[in-house]
Design a protein around this motif. Structure first.
Motif, PDB file in Angstrom:
ATOM      1  N   SER A 692       7.895   2.132  11.730  1.00 59.75           N
ATOM      2  CA  SER A 692       8.310   0.837  11.196  1.00 59.75           C
ATOM      3  C   SER A 692       7.179  -0.161  11.332  1.00 59.75           C
ATOM      4  N   GLY A 693       7.148  -1.122  10.414  1.00 62.35           N
ATOM      5  CA  GLY A 693       6.120  -2.147  10.472  1.00 62.35           C
ATOM      6  C   GLY A 693       6.236  -3.105   9.303  1.00 62.35           C
ATOM      7  N   PRO A 694       5.440  -4.167   9.332  1.00 60.56           N
ATOM      8  CA  PRO A 694       5.481  -5.148   8.240  1.00 60.56           C
ATOM      9  C   PRO A 694       4.714  -4.648   7.017  1.00 60.56           C
ATOM     10  N   VAL A 695       5.251  -4.941   5.860  1.00 57.23           N
ATOM     11  CA  VAL A 695       4.610  -4.550   4.598  1.00 57.23           C
ATOM     12  C   VAL A 695       3.381  -5.409   4.338  1.00 57.23           C
ATOM     13  N   LYS A 696       2.337  -4.781   3.838  1.00 55.98           N
ATOM     14  CA  LYS A 696       1.171  -5.513   3.315  1.00 55.98           C
ATOM     15  C   LYS A 696       0.806  -4.858   1.978  1.00 55.98           C
ATOM     16  N   VAL A 697       1.036  -5.581   0.889  1.00 54.86           N
ATOM     17  CA  VAL A 697       0.751  -5.060  -0.450  1.00 54.86           C
ATOM     18  C   VAL A 697      -0.714  -5.328  -0.781  1.00 54.86           C
ATOM     19  N   ILE A 698      -1.466  -4.278  -1.007  1.00 54.19           N
ATOM     20  CA  ILE A 698      -2.885  -4.368  -1.365  1.00 54.19           C
ATOM     21  C   ILE A 698      -3.037  -3.776  -2.764  1.00 54.19           C
ATOM     22  N   PRO A 716      -0.961   0.443  -5.250  1.00 59.28           N
ATOM     23  CA  PRO A 716      -0.652   1.121  -6.507  1.00 59.28           C
ATOM     24  C   PRO A 716      -1.309   2.483  -6.634  1.00 59.28           C
ATOM     25  N   TYR A 717      -2.423   2.674  -5.967  1.00 57.34           N
ATOM     26  CA  TYR A 717      -3.182   3.915  -6.044  1.00 57.34           C
ATOM     27  C   TYR A 717      -4.118   3.946  -4.850  1.00 57.34           C
ATOM     28  N   THR A 718      -4.787   5.051  -4.641  1.00 57.44           N
ATOM     29  CA  THR A 718      -5.850   5.096  -3.642  1.00 57.44           C
ATOM     30  C   THR A 718      -6.955   6.007  -4.165  1.00 57.44           C
ATOM     31  N   ASN A 719      -8.116   5.894  -3.567  1.00 58.21           N
ATOM     32  CA  ASN A 719      -9.208   6.833  -3.787  1.00 58.21           C
ATOM     33  C   ASN A 719     -10.004   6.873  -2.481  1.00 58.21           C
ATOM     34  N   PRO A 720     -11.074   7.645  -2.390  1.00 55.70           N
ATOM     35  CA  PRO A 720     -11.782   7.743  -1.104  1.00 55.70           C
ATOM     36  C   PRO A 720     -12.203   6.409  -0.512  1.00 55.70           C
ATOM     37  N   SER A 721     -12.462   5.403  -1.360  1.00 54.55           N
ATOM     38  CA  SER A 721     -12.895   4.113  -0.847  1.00 54.55           C
ATOM     39  C   SER A 721     -11.808   3.392  -0.065  1.00 54.55           C
ATOM     40  N   TRP A 722     -10.558   3.775  -0.301  1.00 55.78           N
ATOM     41  CA  TRP A 722      -9.451   3.118   0.381  1.00 55.78           C
ATOM     42  C   TRP A 722      -9.153   3.749   1.746  1.00 55.78           C
ATOM     43  N   GLN A 727      -7.147   3.963   8.974  1.00 60.32           N
ATOM     44  CA  GLN A 727      -7.406   3.915  10.416  1.00 60.32           C
ATOM     45  C   GLN A 727      -6.630   2.792  11.085  1.00 60.32           C
ATOM     46  N   ARG A 728      -6.189   1.810  10.299  1.00 60.07           N
ATOM     47  CA  ARG A 728      -5.443   0.686  10.874  1.00 60.07           C
ATOM     48  C   ARG A 728      -3.982   0.652  10.421  1.00 60.07           C
ATOM     49  N   ALA A 729      -3.686   1.286   9.299  1.00 61.33           N
ATOM     50  CA  ALA A 729      -2.329   1.235   8.769  1.00 61.33           C
ATOM     51  C   ALA A 729      -1.376   2.075   9.613  1.00 61.33           C
ATOM     52  N   ALA A 730      -0.136   1.598   9.708  1.00 59.56           N
ATOM     53  CA  ALA A 730       0.889   2.368  10.410  1.00 59.56           C
ATOM     54  C   ALA A 730       1.451   3.459   9.511  1.00 59.56           C
ATOM     55  N   ALA A 731       1.450   3.207   8.195  1.00 56.08           N
ATOM     56  CA  ALA A 731       1.948   4.162   7.211  1.00 56.08           C
ATOM     57  C   ALA A 731       1.404   3.725   5.858  1.00 56.08           C
ATOM     58  N   VAL A 732       1.512   4.612   4.885  1.00 50.61           N
ATOM     59  CA  VAL A 732       1.037   4.275   3.546  1.00 50.61           C
ATOM     60  C   VAL A 732       2.107   4.653   2.532  1.00 50.61           C
ATOM     61  N   VAL A 733       2.350   3.731   1.576  1.00 45.75           N
ATOM     62  CA  VAL A 733       3.335   3.926   0.516  1.00 45.75           C
ATOM     63  C   VAL A 733       2.626   3.600  -0.800  1.00 45.75           C
ATOM     64  N   VAL A 734       2.624   4.558  -1.728  1.00 47.97           N
ATOM     65  CA  VAL A 734       1.795   4.438  -2.924  1.00 47.97           C
ATOM     66  C   VAL A 734       2.637   4.617  -4.181  1.00 47.97           C
ATOM     67  N   ASP A 735       2.333   3.809  -5.205  1.00 47.94           N
ATOM     68  CA  ASP A 735       3.050   3.928  -6.482  1.00 47.94           C
ATOM     69  C   ASP A 735       2.799   5.280  -7.146  1.00 47.94           C
ATOM     70  N   ALA A 736       1.536   5.724  -7.136  1.00 48.83           N
ATOM     71  CA  ALA A 736       1.149   6.939  -7.854  1.00 48.83           C
ATOM     72  C   ALA A 736       0.748   8.030  -6.872  1.00 48.83           C
TER      73      ALA A 736
END
Length: 784
Positions: A692-698, A716-722, A727-736
């Motif tokens: 659990s944690g606070p949402v941060k939309v990037i 909305p997406y990720t690639n290697p640059s993201w 390393q700091r996120a508690a979890a990741v939620v992605v549109d694609a």
């Protein structure tokens, strides 16, 4: 000079003289469609009066020359001298990409010669309102190049009036016609003063939703209009009028070759057309139901295309870069059309993604033998020893080191294709070494499952050392330097940090920030602020990467394994890790020519700015590569050639601006909304765990610095640059994306829950909202 002429004297090609509205209405009238009679006060008349003036006050007070007054008076008398509608018709309006809806003025129920002359003056002046000037500036349209005509038509005292769209403006469905109607003059509907009756007409019939008729606008005796309180009682269009509107709409759209936005009026049992212009910001047609293969491919394309490609992308990096590579590789194994023709363009701008339709070829029959042959011959563990790879690195380095500013135009304009040609050897390497990668992964998975140890598979692959992991580790070290030297406290930054940053960019600066398949999106080297934002996120805390878990040692120590089997499994793990590294690292090296292409294009753009073809170097992205190559010598261009390129860039820029809020593909078609129960969103479970944690939309790299330790990263997406953000996120939620996407792999490596392919997480979840991410079920719920 033609100062005033009947409406029927003009057609669709007369926009410079009659403006957008006048040209389109004249075309309708000449073709016999029901258009009220009228005349046009042309742009020549405006030019005669304007004399370089550009203020509204000037036009409202200027005295019209006698010749012009007489011409307008004569045309008005020939029209009958009764009530008329006086409408602005600028040369930049009613165009694909620049509707100018509501930017210039319209005056209804004008009665009398003097009132008509005053309305014409006020229409001219409306070209110079603050809103009209600002709108043109946003579209990059030069004020000095815009002129205005005025359309004067017999007034239609409408019983009902409104707007018709020949395609559904919300869904993009070209098989539906949408009509909004209300009592009285159509201005009530156009200006949004009423909730109109709503008709949706299709082959299935007519759907009707009644409006509320809050206001009714009607003409008043002696001129002008009045706003009356509506009765709220629906007054439906007769069925035959609905059918006639639909038929007219289809005919007009077919004639102009694109969906139309049509104003209409119904009076005395007759339908009349008051205006027609191309629909703007129209979504692409619905793609229908996708099969599983198309859904998978479209998911990849949504991940790869976070922004709309430019014409230069379509003619450079898209066909030659990773997409072209994947198409070439799959074609080599007997599957064609996997990544061909998936982009559709309108007016020179990418408009939509079309789901690919892969098809097998006879080569597929030989694919198993091809795969086995290449797997035996080409070992992914030794791919960097291949002479083709070493030659590729040398050629890229040589081309990247050239002084672009010192090049003559003929040499410079050939450079993009030279850089693109470097990609071919890397495509050959992927074609040769991927079979060994696939075979190694299959062998390991089968061996584990036969022994009941399938759960080890993912953890074992984490041990692969990749260039992505190298980049992330180097970025962490750079963050430590920044923290130690105080580099993030302000300018100037310490020399030690600057040197470390330069070294980092020299090694990893070619990495993409947004998309690996576009040449127009900047790299880390082009946008070092992205790297600085990542450093800010990483500084001040330990690496979020989970402690190294030697899954191989755990596996080899498992009681189910015999001594003979341990050695074989060790070899298979090593081969699988080498395959994973090849897949990642070949992409890393494959991207190296992209910055060379991008820098050469921007240098071409700078030189085109020098001869007044472009306003900014980046405007070169609106051109196609072959259009640039058509310029033999930038300093000796003919004026007509310069003007043609200028017009092309402006038109495409306007069209792109119009489409800025239109999606290339509806994510709902790729990731259908699922029954989520209490979940806010759901998707594919990609990395296990619950947190659990606070949402941060990037939404883009420029927002990287927003992320704080412990946030749930929603993007909305990720690639290697993201991935350093993980390393700091508690979890990741992605549109694609899916469980095999890069984000999912790295999330598993960092041991954080991941949910992919939600289709709408960035639209549903909000910054600061406390949620629980379940990476095992793929659900995101509200935390109580």
């Amino acid at each position: 000079m033609k100062l005033v002429a009947p409406l029927t004297a003009f057609g669709r090609d007369d926009l410079p003289l009659a403006g957008g509205k006048g040209a389109n209405l004249g075309e309708l009238a000449r073709k016999g469609w029901p258009v009220p009679g009228g005349f046009v006060v042309t742009t020549d008349a405006y030019g005669l009066v304007a004399e370089g003036h550009g203020t509204r006050a000037y036009f409202e007070q200027v005295e019209l020359p006698g010749e012009l007054r007489e011409a307008i008076a004569a045309a008005y008398a020939e029209l009958g001298g009764g009530p008329v509608a006086v409408r602005s018709s600028a040369t930049a309006e009613d165009l694909p990409g620049a509707a100018f809806a509501g930017q210039q003025d319209t005056y209804l129920n004008i009665v009398g010669e003097q009132a008509v002359l005053d309305a014409v003056r006020r229409c001219w002046g409306s070209l110079w309102t603050d809103r009209a000037v600002a709108y043109r500036a946003r579209l990059g349209i030069d004020d000095s190049e815009v002129r205005i005509a005025v359309v004067v038509q017999s007034m239609v005292e409408a019983d009902l009036a409104g707007v018709m769209f020949t395609a559904n403006p919300v869904t993009g469905d070209r098989g539906q016609i949408v009509v909004d109607a209300s009592s009285g003059l159509g201005e009530a509907v156009v200006s949004g003063l009423v909730t109109p009756d709503h008709y949706v007409i299709s082959d299935k019939g007519v759907e009707f939703a009644p409006g509320r008729r809050e206001v009714v606008i009607r003409s008043t005796a002696g001129g002008g209009v009045t706003h009356e309180s509506g009765t709220g009682t629906p007054e439906r269009l007769p069925d035959r009028a609905v059918k006639e509107l639909a038929l007219l709409g289809k005919e007009v759209a077919a004639h102009f070759g694109r969906p139309q936005d049509i104003e209409w009026a119904y009076a005395g049992g007759r339908v009349q057309l008051l205006q027609a212009r191309p629909m703007t910001a129209l979504p692409p047609p619905p793609v229908g139901e996708l099969n599983p293969i198309q859904r998978r491919l479209c998911g990849m394309l949504l991940e790869y295309l976070p922004v709309r490609p430019y014409p230069i992308d379509v003619t450079t990096w898209i066909p030659y870069g990773p997409v072209g590579l994947m198409g070439r590789v799959t074609a080599g194994f007997g599957v064609r059309g996997l990544f061909e023709g998936f982009l559709r363009e309108e007016d020179g701008v990418v408009y939509r993604i079309v789901p690919p339709s892969p098809r097998p070829s006879f080569a597929m029959l030989a694919a198993p033998f091809t795969v086995l042959s290449k797997a035996r011959r080409y070992d992914p563990a030794r791919w960097t020893d291949d002479p083709r790879f070493r030659a590729y690195l040398a050629e890229v380095k040589e081309l990247a080191g050239r002084d672009l500013a010192a090049m003559a135009w003929p040499e410079l304009v050939r450079l993009p294709r030279k850089a693109l040609a470097l990609v071919s050897p890397m495509a050959d390497l992927r074609l040769d070494y991927l079979p060994g990668t696939g075979l190694a992964l299959v062998r390991l998975k089968v061996a584990l499952r036969l022994r009941g140890l399938g759960d080890f598979f993912g953890d074992l692959l984490h041990g692969a050392r990749t260039r992505t992991a190298d980049a992330n580790d180097a970025l962490q070290r750079l963050a430590e330097v920044a923290e130690r030297t105080g580099a993030l406290d302000g300018e100037p930054r310490p020399a030690e940090f600057e040197e470390a940053l330069r070294a980092f960019l020299a090694e990893y600066g070619h990495r993409e920030t947004s998309s690996p398949i576009l040449v127009t999106t900047p790299t880390w080297e082009d946008a070092p602020e992205t790297v600085l934002d990542l450093i800010k996120v990483l500084a001040g805390g330990p690496s979020g990467k989970k402690e190294e878990d030697d899954a191989l040692e755990r596996l080899l120590g498992h009681p189910r394994l015999r001594a003979r089997g341990r050695a074989r499994l060790r070899r298979r793990v090593a081969a699988a890790r080498a395959g994973v590294a090849f897949r990642e690292d070949s992409h890393f090296y494959f991207m190296m020519p992209q910055p060379v292409v991008r820098r050469s294009l921007l240098e071409l753009g700078r030189r085109l700015c020098g001869v007044d073809v472009l306003e900014r170097p980046e405007d070169v992205f609106h051109l196609r590569l072959e259009e640039l190559e058509s310029i033999a010598d930038v300093t000796a261009m003919r004026p007509q050639h310069r003007e043609r390129l200028r017009d092309t860039v402006r038109a495409r820029a306007a069209r792109r601006e119009e489409l800025s809020g239109v999606r290339l593909l509806d994510p709902g078609a790729v990731y259908p909304v699922q029954e989520t129960g209490d979940a806010l969103v759901s998707g594919a479970p990609a990395s296990g765990g619950v947190v659990s944690g606070p949402v941060k939309v990037i939404r883009e790299p420029a927002e990287f610095a927003k992320l704080e330790s412990g946030d749930v990263l929603v993007c909305p997406y990720t690639n290697p640059s993201w991935t350093p953000l993980f390393q700091r996120a508690a979890a990741v939620v992605v549109d694609a994306g899916g469980a095999a996407s890069h984000a999912a792999i790295v999330a598993r490596e960092y041991g954080i829950p991941a949910v992919m392919g939600t289709g709408r997480a960035t639209a549903v979840l909000e910054d600061g909202q406390i949620v629980t991410v379940n990476g095992d079920t793929g659900q995101v719920t509200r935390t109580s």
